[in-house]
Scaffold this active site. Structure first.
Site, short mmCIF file in Angstrom:
data_model
loop_
_atom_site.label_atom_id
_atom_site.label_comp_id
_atom_site.label_asym_id
_atom_site.label_seq_id
_atom_site.Cartn_x
_atom_site.Cartn_y
_atom_site.Cartn_z
N GLY A 54 7.01 3.54 -13.83
CA GLY A 54 7.25 2.97 -12.50
C GLY A 54 6.32 1.84 -12.09
O GLY A 54 6.15 1.58 -10.90
N THR A 56 6.72 -1.44 -12.40
CA THR A 56 7.46 -2.53 -11.75
C THR A 56 7.86 -2.14 -10.34
O THR A 56 7.78 -2.95 -9.40
CB THR A 56 8.70 -2.90 -12.57
OG1 THR A 56 8.29 -3.27 -13.90
CG2 THR A 56 9.43 -4.07 -11.94
N LYS A 77 3.84 -11.66 -14.19
CA LYS A 77 4.01 -10.87 -15.41
C LYS A 77 3.48 -11.74 -16.55
O LYS A 77 4.17 -12.64 -17.05
CB LYS A 77 5.49 -10.54 -15.64
CG LYS A 77 5.75 -9.65 -16.84
CD LYS A 77 5.40 -8.20 -16.57
CE LYS A 77 5.84 -7.31 -17.74
NZ LYS A 77 5.59 -5.88 -17.48
N GLU A 160 1.25 -7.58 -13.21
CA GLU A 160 1.74 -6.39 -13.93
C GLU A 160 1.56 -6.56 -15.43
O GLU A 160 2.11 -7.48 -16.04
CB GLU A 160 3.21 -6.10 -13.63
CG GLU A 160 3.69 -4.84 -14.34
CD GLU A 160 5.17 -4.55 -14.15
OE1 GLU A 160 5.67 -3.58 -14.75
OE2 GLU A 160 5.84 -5.30 -13.40
N ALA A 162 1.84 -5.24 -19.52
CA ALA A 162 2.95 -4.74 -20.33
C ALA A 162 2.53 -3.41 -20.96
O ALA A 162 2.07 -3.36 -22.09
CB ALA A 162 3.32 -5.74 -21.42
#
Length: 212
Positions: A54, A56, A77, A160, A162
């Protein structure tokens, strides 16, 4: 019953921690030398304790709330794998907040078509991104958006990652070692699934070992 741990085991464990900390310190010093300082920015680096926990959605919630409060916000990102982008998902979730409120911006710095680890996806495409190249692209992104938000009520950046702290970046360096020089506060999204307690604690300790 309490089981006594042999002194040899304790020594081995302590030695492993010492060696790991030394390695992280060396990696971080090298990264600091290659990563020029970023001007003071209001930003968070968001990690997950595992995949599909969760991250994202949490980023979208932060962006949504900031936009409703009239704060300029950019979702970043740094590395995206797969054809579906998290950038699109965040903008879709924030669509309601941006109508009549502060716009949510989004930017993806590097994208690879194969939906897998950034390191393997980059190798498949023959486009491995060096750590300093990724750091510089992120530095420029933060500076650019920060400048755009000077006339507004600040500018929040939501970065965010990866995967988790030890997920390999395109260069195969653990992500946490790549982003540690930013010296930004982190948000760790825990794993609520079976086995997630251990995964979450390991992720938190990995960040703490790097001073994040």
């Amino acid at each position: 019953a309490v089981r006594a741990v042999p002194r040899a085991d304790v020594f081995c464990q302590a030695r492993c921690v010492h060696v790991a900390n030394e390695r992280h310190a060396k990696v971080q010093k090298a990264s600091v030398r290659s990563f020029s300082a970023v001007p003071a920015v209001q930003a968070f680096v968001v990690y997950g304790a595992n995949t599909d926990v969760g991250k994202t959605l949490a980023c979208a919630a932060i962006c949504y709330t900031a936009a409703l409060r009239g704060t300029a916000v950019t979702y970043v990102k740094p590395v995206q794998t797969g054809l579906e982008t998290d950038e699109f998902a965040v903008l879709r979730h924030c669509a309601d907040a941006t109508s009549g409120a502060q716009q949510v911006l989004a930017e993806t710095l590097f994208q690879f078509a194969s939906p897998e680890s950034p390191a393997t996806a980059a190798r498949k495409e023959g486009a491995v991104v060096a750590d300093n190249e990724l750091q510089e692209a992120l530095r420029q992104c933060l500076q650019r958006q920060q400048g755009a938000g000077d006339a507004m009520r600040g500018h929040l950046h939501v970065i965010e990652t990866a995967g988790g702290p030890l997920t390999p970046a395109p260069s195969s360096t653990p992500q946490a070692d790549v982003y540690a020089p930013l010296q930004l506060p982190c948000i760790l999204i825990g794993d609520p699934r079976l086995g997630g307690i251990s995964a979450t604690i390991c992720a938190a300790e990995s960040l703490a070992a790097r001073g994040q």
